[in-house]
Write a protein that holds these residues in place. Structure first.
Motif, PDB file in Angstrom:
ATOM      1  N   ILE A   1       0.840  -1.204   0.000  1.00  0.00           N
ATOM      2  CA  ILE A   1       0.000   0.000   0.000  1.00  0.00           C
ATOM      3  C   ILE A   1       0.873   1.250   0.000  1.00  0.00           C
ATOM      4  N   ALA A   2       1.933   1.250   0.786  1.00  0.00           N
ATOM      5  CA  ALA A   2       2.803   2.422   0.894  1.00  0.00           C
ATOM      6  C   ALA A   2       3.422   2.800  -0.454  1.00  0.00           C
ATOM      7  N   ARG A   3       3.564   1.836  -1.356  1.00  0.00           N
ATOM      8  CA  ARG A   3       4.153   2.098  -2.679  1.00  0.00           C
ATOM      9  C   ARG A   3       3.091   2.431  -3.729  1.00  0.00           C
ATOM     10  N   ALA A   4       1.825   2.366  -3.369  1.00  0.00           N
ATOM     11  CA  ALA A   4       0.738   2.505  -4.349  1.00  0.00           C
ATOM     12  C   ALA A   4       0.310   3.961  -4.549  1.00  0.00           C
ATOM     13  N   ASP A   5      -0.254   4.238  -5.720  1.00  0.00           N
ATOM     14  CA  ASP A   5      -0.891   5.532  -5.959  1.00  0.00           C
ATOM     15  C   ASP A   5      -2.223   5.590  -5.226  1.00  0.00           C
TER      16      ASP A   5
ATOM     17  N   GLU B   1       0.228  12.790 -12.497  1.00  0.00           N
ATOM     18  CA  GLU B   1       1.219  12.530 -11.441  1.00  0.00           C
ATOM     19  C   GLU B   1       1.216  13.662 -10.411  1.00  0.00           C
ATOM     20  N   GLU B   2       1.096  14.907 -10.878  1.00  0.00           N
ATOM     21  CA  GLU B   2       1.073  16.049  -9.963  1.00  0.00           C
ATOM     22  C   GLU B   2      -0.155  15.997  -9.063  1.00  0.00           C
ATOM     23  N   GLN B   3      -1.290  15.633  -9.631  1.00  0.00           N
ATOM     24  CA  GLN B   3      -2.511  15.522  -8.834  1.00  0.00           C
ATOM     25  C   GLN B   3      -2.398  14.394  -7.816  1.00  0.00           C
ATOM     26  N   ILE B   4      -1.803  13.280  -8.212  1.00  0.00           N
ATOM     27  CA  ILE B   4      -1.616  12.164  -7.277  1.00  0.00           C
ATOM     28  C   ILE B   4      -0.748  12.611  -6.103  1.00  0.00           C
ATOM     29  N   THR B   5       0.319  13.342  -6.397  1.00  0.00           N
ATOM     30  CA  THR B   5       1.193  13.846  -5.333  1.00  0.00           C
ATOM     31  C   THR B   5       0.402  14.732  -4.372  1.00  0.00           C
ATOM     32  N   GLU B   6      -0.420  15.616  -4.916  1.00  0.00           N
ATOM     33  CA  GLU B   6      -1.222  16.516  -4.076  1.00  0.00           C
ATOM     34  C   GLU B   6      -2.253  15.744  -3.253  1.00  0.00           C
ATOM     35  N   ILE B   7      -2.890  14.754  -3.853  1.00  0.00           N
ATOM     36  CA  ILE B   7      -3.880  13.934  -3.137  1.00  0.00           C
ATOM     37  C   ILE B   7      -3.205  13.179  -1.994  1.00  0.00           C
ATOM     38  N   HIS B   8      -1.994  12.659  -2.242  1.00  0.00           N
ATOM     39  CA  HIS B   8      -1.244  11.974  -1.178  1.00  0.00           C
ATOM     40  C   HIS B   8      -0.943  12.941  -0.029  1.00  0.00           C
ATOM     41  N   LYS B   9      -0.524  14.160  -0.361  1.00  0.00           N
ATOM     42  CA  LYS B   9      -0.248  15.166   0.684  1.00  0.00           C
ATOM     43  C   LYS B   9      -1.507  15.457   1.492  1.00  0.00           C
ATOM     44  N   ASN B  10      -2.643  15.569   0.814  1.00  0.00           N
ATOM     45  CA  ASN B  10      -3.909  15.847   1.513  1.00  0.00           C
ATOM     46  C   ASN B  10      -4.280  14.719   2.465  1.00  0.00           C
TER      47      ASN B  10
ATOM     48  N   SER C   1      -7.721   6.397  -1.205  1.00  0.00           N
ATOM     49  CA  SER C   1      -8.506   5.228  -1.568  1.00  0.00           C
ATOM     50  C   SER C   1      -9.521   5.553  -2.647  1.00  0.00           C
ATOM     51  N   VAL C   2      -9.847   4.540  -3.419  1.00  0.00           N
ATOM     52  CA  VAL C   2     -10.980   4.557  -4.336  1.00  0.00           C
ATOM     53  C   VAL C   2     -11.917   3.512  -3.750  1.00  0.00           C
TER      54      VAL C   2
END
Length: 141
Positions: free
Chosen positions: A33-37, A108-117, A67-68
């Protein structure tokens, strides 16, 4: 597995970007999980899924992995689509497919932002409640 249950998605499910792990121990699961988008939870509405809260969801949030998911339990109270994950409108196949499709469109930029959120969201972090519980027990004396 997934392909046996949904043969119409066989070619998409064989995409090298998608990994189906099947059953694994908690440590192995958390490392993956830690490695997943995204983590994906697709659950139907039932008494058990409404009564309990998915602990894997809170673990994912703590690790900053969005999560989805379908809206079982009270997950809709924790997820804002596109901000810290994606939740389908209902726990139906069609509705989940729409939410999943939306998650596949992010950059990729959105994924990074979602992870930060996700990482910033402390509502499910037990450490956020240590003082509150300490005060509660101190007042019981």
């Amino acid at each position: 597995g997934f392909i046996e249950q949904f043969p119409e998605y066989e070619s998409a499910a064989r995409d090298e970007k998608i990994t189906f792990h099947g059953f694994c121990d908690n440590k192995t699961c958390l490392e993956a999980i830690a490695r997943a988008d995204f983590s994906v939870f697709a659950r139907l509405i039932s008494q058990p899924t409404l009564a309990g809260f998915p602990t894997k969801f809170s673990e994912c949030m703590a690790m900053g992995v969005p999560s989805v998911t379908t809206p079982t339990s009270d997950l809709k109270d924790y997820i804002i689509n596109g901000v810290n994950g994606f939740v389908s409108e209902s726990a139906t196949y069609d509705s989940f497919e729409k939410a999943f499709a939306e998650s596949c469109k992010v950059t990729e930029e959105q994924i990074t932002e979602i992870h930060k959120n996700c990482k910033k969201d402390k509502r499910l972090d037990c450490m956020s409640y240590v003082k509150i519980l300490g005060d509660y027990f101190d007042n019981m004396k």
